[in-house]
Write an enzyme that holds these catalytic residues in place. Structure first.
Site, PDB file in Angstrom:
ATOM      1  N   GLN A 102      -5.664  -4.934  -0.027  1.00  0.00           N
ATOM      2  CA  GLN A 102      -4.536  -5.022  -0.950  1.00  0.00           C
ATOM      3  C   GLN A 102      -4.589  -3.903  -1.979  1.00  0.00           C
ATOM      4  O   GLN A 102      -5.546  -3.128  -2.041  1.00  0.00           O
ATOM      5  CB  GLN A 102      -4.536  -6.378  -1.646  1.00  0.00           C
ATOM      6  CG  GLN A 102      -5.830  -6.680  -2.401  1.00  0.00           C
ATOM      7  CD  GLN A 102      -5.900  -8.104  -2.921  1.00  0.00           C
ATOM      8  OE1 GLN A 102      -5.942  -8.328  -4.129  1.00  0.00           O
ATOM      9  NE2 GLN A 102      -5.925  -9.076  -2.002  1.00  0.00           N
ATOM     10  N   HIS A 104      -2.482  -2.902  -6.129  1.00  0.00           N
ATOM     11  CA  HIS A 104      -1.579  -3.360  -7.184  1.00  0.00           C
ATOM     12  C   HIS A 104      -0.748  -2.192  -7.705  1.00  0.00           C
ATOM     13  O   HIS A 104      -1.256  -1.073  -7.840  1.00  0.00           O
ATOM     14  CB  HIS A 104      -2.374  -3.981  -8.328  1.00  0.00           C
ATOM     15  CG  HIS A 104      -3.387  -4.988  -7.876  1.00  0.00           C
ATOM     16  ND1 HIS A 104      -3.019  -6.169  -7.268  1.00  0.00           N
ATOM     17  CD2 HIS A 104      -4.735  -4.982  -7.903  1.00  0.00           C
ATOM     18  CE1 HIS A 104      -4.101  -6.854  -6.959  1.00  0.00           C
ATOM     19  NE2 HIS A 104      -5.160  -6.148  -7.341  1.00  0.00           N
ATOM     20  N   GLU A 121      -7.912  -3.538 -12.989  1.00  0.00           N
ATOM     21  CA  GLU A 121      -8.938  -4.572 -13.060  1.00  0.00           C
ATOM     22  C   GLU A 121     -10.337  -3.982 -12.937  1.00  0.00           C
ATOM     23  O   GLU A 121     -10.500  -2.813 -12.564  1.00  0.00           O
ATOM     24  CB  GLU A 121      -8.717  -5.617 -11.957  1.00  0.00           C
ATOM     25  CG  GLU A 121      -8.756  -5.066 -10.552  1.00  0.00           C
ATOM     26  CD  GLU A 121      -8.264  -6.075  -9.510  1.00  0.00           C
ATOM     27  OE1 GLU A 121      -7.967  -7.227  -9.865  1.00  0.00           O
ATOM     28  OE2 GLU A 121      -8.180  -5.687  -8.335  1.00  0.00           O
ATOM     29  N   HIS A 179      -8.080  -1.886  -1.904  1.00  0.00           N
ATOM     30  CA  HIS A 179      -9.373  -2.524  -2.138  1.00  0.00           C
ATOM     31  C   HIS A 179      -9.417  -3.916  -1.524  1.00  0.00           C
ATOM     32  O   HIS A 179      -8.389  -4.486  -1.176  1.00  0.00           O
ATOM     33  CB  HIS A 179      -9.664  -2.624  -3.644  1.00  0.00           C
ATOM     34  CG  HIS A 179      -8.668  -3.466  -4.386  1.00  0.00           C
ATOM     35  ND1 HIS A 179      -7.495  -2.958  -4.888  1.00  0.00           N
ATOM     36  CD2 HIS A 179      -8.657  -4.786  -4.719  1.00  0.00           C
ATOM     37  CE1 HIS A 179      -6.811  -3.903  -5.500  1.00  0.00           C
ATOM     38  NE2 HIS A 179      -7.496  -5.039  -5.410  1.00  0.00           N
ATOM     39  N   ARG A 199      -0.277  -7.098  -0.377  1.00  0.00           N
ATOM     40  CA  ARG A 199      -1.215  -7.314   0.722  1.00  0.00           C
ATOM     41  C   ARG A 199      -0.777  -6.455   1.902  1.00  0.00           C
ATOM     42  O   ARG A 199       0.365  -6.552   2.354  1.00  0.00           O
ATOM     43  CB  ARG A 199      -1.219  -8.794   1.104  1.00  0.00           C
ATOM     44  CG  ARG A 199      -2.248  -9.184   2.158  1.00  0.00           C
ATOM     45  CD  ARG A 199      -2.088 -10.632   2.584  1.00  0.00           C
ATOM     46  NE  ARG A 199      -2.269 -11.562   1.484  1.00  0.00           N
ATOM     47  CZ  ARG A 199      -1.415 -12.526   1.177  1.00  0.00           C
ATOM     48  NH1 ARG A 199      -0.285 -12.680   1.864  1.00  0.00           N
ATOM     49  NH2 ARG A 199      -1.651 -13.340   0.180  1.00  0.00           N
TER      50      ARG A 199
END
Length: 323
Positions: A102, A104, A121, A179, A199
């Site tokens: 996936q 972001h 993150e 990642h 995803r």
């Protein structure tokens, strides 16, 4: 706001196709199944807002408290930047099986498409089975055409970079970086408040409904960073009884504390809330309003109005998160 005390919250447990039992076995969470994948420790995501579990404010939601005391809880500068939206989401994650591949989107793309923040993150590995790894980025530069071809030919895994991990390893995952958390990894995750995930590959697994899980192939194409990068593994000092810088970015700042004795901190000039995640041992956290104990697998929030904080312990490992 009454004298602020260290706030603990009821964990929000999430069942996941890839989840396991380490959140219970290792971190002592009250899990009810053998596929518990996430414990949301501190969240203001719609539908999953954390609720205080200790002290006079027990039963009050994080969002309710922010609406009543925005500057006192968040800090004046944080309130100026984010309004009454709590900007950080804190989790513990247990991957018994591989997570999906996936990525972001960044803030601009997330705002345009989803009216949301992006999702930068970081991960701190708390436990890893022998041979466990993470997928972080590509193993060489690729382009969009080659990436699309790999999806069509089911060869994407050949393009990805695998990182073996052990306890203490830390990774910074910026937006656009492909990642995945590998099977056998238990980690602490600190991220922007966002649940937007694209995803792109899921090992052809089926969900509980017997159907293949949704992929976001087209949405991901313009969000992916196709260049090979070596900017994700975080090197940080681990000097005991000192503040050790780990990650500093516009969305959060994280330091590492390995304590063998008490440590007092002066927060009188800190214009931000402070979060402590306990990743080893236990510690009593005291400020002007009271105290709370956290042990491995627990989290506490200190309001920005805290002036002095005493960490009382004979042995603890902590991640300290601020803005």
């Amino acid at each position: 706001m009454r004298k602020p005390y260290p706030l603990k919250f009821t964990p929000i447990l999430k069942e996941r196709l890839w989840g396991g039992t380490k959140l219970g076995d290792v971190l002592g969470k009250s899990i009810s199944s053998d596929t518990t994948g996430e414990s949301w420790e501190l969240s203001a995501v719609d539908g999953d807002v954390s609720v205080i579990s200790n002290g006079d404010l027990s039963g009050t939601s994080l969002q309710e408290l922010i609406h009543q005391y925005p500057e006192e809880l968040l800090g004046k500068d944080v309130f100026r930047r984010f309004g009454k939206d709590f900007p950080i989401l804190i989790k513990f994650i247990d991957a018994k099986r591989d997570l999906s591949i996936q990525l972001h989107p960044n803030d601009a793309l997330a705002k345009e498409r989803h009216n949301s923040f992006g999702k930068t993150e970081m991960w701190y590995v708390m436990d890893a089975d022998k041979g466990a790894n993470l997928i972080v980025g590509f193993n060489r530069d690729v382009d969009k055409a080659e990436y699309v071809q790999s999806l069509e030919e089911n060869t994407l895994l050949e393009l990805l970079n695998y990182e073996p991990v052990q306890e203490g390893d830390t990774f910074f995952i910026n937006t656009g970086k492909i990642h995945a958390i590998g099977a056998g990894v238990l980690l602490a995750e600190i991220q922007q408040t966002s649940d937007i995930t694209y995803r792109v590959f899921d090992f052809n697994r089926k969900g509980k409904d017997g159907k293949l899980r949704e992929l976001h192939t087209d949405q991901a194409l313009d969000a992916i960073d196709y260049a090979r990068k070596d900017d994700f593994r975080v090197a940080y000092p681990t000097t005991t009884n000192r503040i050790n810088p780990m990650v500093a970015c516009p969305y959060f700042n994280t330091t590492y504390l390995e304590l063998t004795k008490d440590l007092e901190q002066d927060f009188s000039t800190r214009d931000s809330f402070t979060i402590y995640m306990c990743v080893g041992g236990s510690v009593w956290i005291e400020n002007e309003g009271g105290k709370a104990q956290i042990q491995k697998g627990e989290t506490v929030l200190l309001p920005a109005s805290s002036q002095r904080v005493l960490l009382r312990t004979t042995g603890a490992k902590l991640l300290e998160v601020t803005l």
